[in-house]
Design a protein around this motif. Structure first.
Motif, PDB file in Angstrom:
ATOM      1  N   GLN A 282       0.843  -1.197   0.000  1.00 43.69           N
ATOM      2  CA  GLN A 282       0.000   0.000   0.000  1.00 43.69           C
ATOM      3  C   GLN A 282       0.880   1.251   0.000  1.00 43.69           C
ATOM      4  O   GLN A 282       1.869   1.332   0.719  1.00 43.69           O
ATOM      5  CB  GLN A 282      -0.950  -0.003   1.208  1.00 43.69           C
ATOM      6  N   PRO A 283       0.528   2.214  -0.829  1.00 36.38           N
ATOM      7  CA  PRO A 283       1.339   3.431  -0.930  1.00 36.38           C
ATOM      8  C   PRO A 283       0.907   4.541   0.033  1.00 36.38           C
ATOM      9  O   PRO A 283       1.631   5.526   0.207  1.00 36.38           O
ATOM     10  CB  PRO A 283       1.119   3.873  -2.375  1.00 36.38           C
ATOM     11  N   VAL A 284      -0.283   4.350   0.641  1.00 42.07           N
ATOM     12  CA  VAL A 284      -0.837   5.416   1.484  1.00 42.07           C
ATOM     13  C   VAL A 284      -0.715   5.027   2.951  1.00 42.07           C
ATOM     14  O   VAL A 284      -1.103   3.923   3.337  1.00 42.07           O
ATOM     15  CB  VAL A 284      -2.312   5.666   1.129  1.00 42.07           C
TER      16      VAL A 284
ATOM     17  N   SER B 143       4.998   4.340  -5.384  1.00 42.18           N
ATOM     18  CA  SER B 143       4.409   5.688  -5.447  1.00 42.18           C
ATOM     19  C   SER B 143       3.792   6.100  -4.120  1.00 42.18           C
ATOM     20  O   SER B 143       2.622   6.487  -4.024  1.00 42.18           O
ATOM     21  CB  SER B 143       3.352   5.756  -6.571  1.00 42.18           C
ATOM     22  N   GLY B 144       4.594   6.030  -3.056  1.00 41.10           N
ATOM     23  CA  GLY B 144       4.114   6.417  -1.740  1.00 41.10           C
ATOM     24  C   GLY B 144       3.651   7.865  -1.696  1.00 41.10           C
ATOM     25  O   GLY B 144       4.222   8.735  -2.356  1.00 41.10           O
ATOM     26  N   THR B 145       2.621   8.095  -0.883  1.00 42.25           N
ATOM     27  CA  THR B 145       2.064   9.451  -0.780  1.00 42.25           C
ATOM     28  C   THR B 145       2.122   9.922   0.664  1.00 42.25           C
ATOM     29  O   THR B 145       2.380   9.150   1.584  1.00 42.25           O
ATOM     30  CB  THR B 145       0.609   9.475  -1.276  1.00 42.25           C
ATOM     31  N   GLY B 146       1.798  11.210   0.850  1.00 41.96           N
ATOM     32  CA  GLY B 146       1.764  11.771   2.194  1.00 41.96           C
ATOM     33  C   GLY B 146       3.104  11.625   2.872  1.00 41.96           C
ATOM     34  O   GLY B 146       4.161  11.918   2.292  1.00 41.96           O
ATOM     35  N   ASP B 147       3.079  11.191   4.138  1.00 49.89           N
ATOM     36  CA  ASP B 147       4.318  11.017   4.892  1.00 49.89           C
ATOM     37  C   ASP B 147       5.232   9.962   4.283  1.00 49.89           C
ATOM     38  O   ASP B 147       6.426   9.898   4.597  1.00 49.89           O
ATOM     39  CB  ASP B 147       4.000  10.627   6.340  1.00 49.89           C
ATOM     40  N   TRP B 148       4.668   9.131   3.422  1.00 48.93           N
ATOM     41  CA  TRP B 148       5.463   8.047   2.823  1.00 48.93           C
ATOM     42  C   TRP B 148       6.056   8.446   1.469  1.00 48.93           C
ATOM     43  O   TRP B 148       6.760   7.650   0.853  1.00 48.93           O
ATOM     44  CB  TRP B 148       4.591   6.800   2.631  1.00 48.93           C
ATOM     45  N   ALA B 149       5.818   9.596   1.017  1.00 52.98           N
ATOM     46  CA  ALA B 149       6.320  10.013  -0.298  1.00 52.98           C
ATOM     47  C   ALA B 149       7.844   9.952  -0.323  1.00 52.98           C
ATOM     48  O   ALA B 149       8.524  10.407   0.607  1.00 52.98           O
ATOM     49  CB  ALA B 149       5.836  11.425  -0.614  1.00 52.98           C
ATOM     50  N   GLY B 150       8.370   9.364  -1.391  1.00 53.02           N
ATOM     51  CA  GLY B 150       9.815   9.268  -1.551  1.00 53.02           C
ATOM     52  C   GLY B 150      10.445   8.103  -0.808  1.00 53.02           C
ATOM     53  O   GLY B 150      11.678   7.987  -0.774  1.00 53.02           O
TER      54      GLY B 150
END
Length: 358
Positions: free
Chosen positions: A44-46, A62-69
């Motif tokens: 999960q990317p989110v 393609s992590g988003t939010g706090d997981w971006a990058g």
């Protein structure tokens, strides 16, 4: 001196460092996170909306939010914030949400049953694989079970051993401390072979099934057939051992021609039979009899037979047959008897045979 360890990036205590417990505790914390690694999910990317303290995830693509990058990183939720750890090749994790074990190959996390692990050159289970056996396992028990119909299978379990050519081998080798004691399979031909060995060098075939006919052969079965090549003289009213001095075949050297008796090479059940042809001396009225003796003294039950006269010399035949349980080393001999008159049992027409059946 480096500041951190090369594999898990554990911080080292430096010379003359103050607050050493802080560095030590940080190293323990990282060990607690990365050893016996179990993550909630790996795809999960989110970030979850309400993570629990101590939850670990592997960030999906393609992590988003706090997981971006942080795609592929291990994400830990602790003290209300996300922390990240970059995996190295060989790190493994158990994915709780889908009951799977994954490993990092230096680029991606892959399932241990992934197609990316096909055509691996060696695999050792509980040991380092041997050069001659790329798949090696060291364990006390193994189970192969069918995939049941309720689980999407057909309920059957079939293992296949395939060889290239008829002269090659496909089978099972049974060993003791890596020294061969038994063979079962197709060895050197397409016939099924069962063989044993006491030293790993000399082999004895116990069973061979012909590939073309299905006929079963027991090459080392104790069995013999013996005949007498001279007329055996018997005085009247005396049991006399018949001199079986020639053997037509004698597997396992079970028949001792020098002593005119069979010697059981192994315990078990045996079948014996004999045919004795009468030859007249003074009278054709002699009653002819025969029996089998165990160990030179005990009459084997069911072996005693008699044929009353008058007889046709060189044509009248007495046949006896029986089954008996023997211990290894027991002997069986054939005896003849002429009641009332002396006479002979005919050369070449008097025989004795037997074999192991169980």
């Amino acid at each position: 001196m480096a500041d951190t360890s090369s594999c898990l990036s554990l911080p080292f205590i430096q010379p003359n460092q103050a607050q050493k417990h802080v560095t030590h505790n940080e190293a323990l914390r990282i060990l607690d996170i990365l050893t016996q690694l179990g993550v909630q999910a790996d795809d999960q990317p989110v970030p979850p909306a309400t993570p629990a303290e101590g939850d670990r995830y592997i960030v999906g693509d393609s992590g988003t939010g706090d997981w971006a990058g942080h795609d592929g990183d291990i994400a830990l939720f602790e003290n209300g914030v996300w922390q990240f750890f970059t995996p190295k090749p060989g790190w493994r994790a158990y994915v709780i949400g889908r009951d799977s074990l994954i490993v990092h190959d230096g680029t991606d996390w892959i399932d241990l049953d992934s197609a990316e692990l096909q055509e691996i050159e060696a695999f050792g289970l509980g040991m380092i694989s041997l050069p001659s056996s790329p798949f090696s396992a060291k364990l006390n028990a193994a189970l192969w079970t069918a995939l049941y119909r309720d689980d999407g299978g057909n309920g059957s379990m079939i293992s296949t051993l395939n060889k290239e050519a008829s002269g090659d081998d496909a089978g099972f080798i049974l060993q003791q401390d890596f020294e061969t004691r038994g063979l079962f399979g197709l060895f050197g031909s397409d016939n099924i072979r069962l063989a044993t060995s006491a030293d790993g060098t000399s082999f004895h075939d116990g069973l061979i099934v012909d590939a073309g006919t299905g006929v079963v052969d027991q090459p080392n079965l104790p069995r013999f057939k013996g005949v007498t090549n001279f007329d055996n003289y018997l005085s009247a009213d005396a049991w006399t051992k018949i001199a079986i001095n020639l053997t037509e075949f004698n597997d396992q050297n079970a028949f001792d021609s020098a002593n005119n008796h069979f010697v059981a090479p192994a315990a078990g059940s045996y079948v014996f039979a004999a045919a004795l042809t009468f030859k007249q001396n003074a009278s054709n009225q002699a009653r002819i009899g025969a029996r089998l003796l165990r160990n030179g003294a005990e009459v084997i039950s069911g072996s005693l037979g008699e044929n009353t006269g008058p007889h046709i010399s060189e044509q009248t035949c007495l046949n006896i047959q029986c089954m008996v349980l023997l211990n290894a080393g027991d002997t069986v001999e054939l005896q003849g008897h002429l009641r009332g008159f002396d006479g002979y049992f005919l050369a070449d027409q008097t025989s004795f045979w037997g074999y192991k059946v169980g």
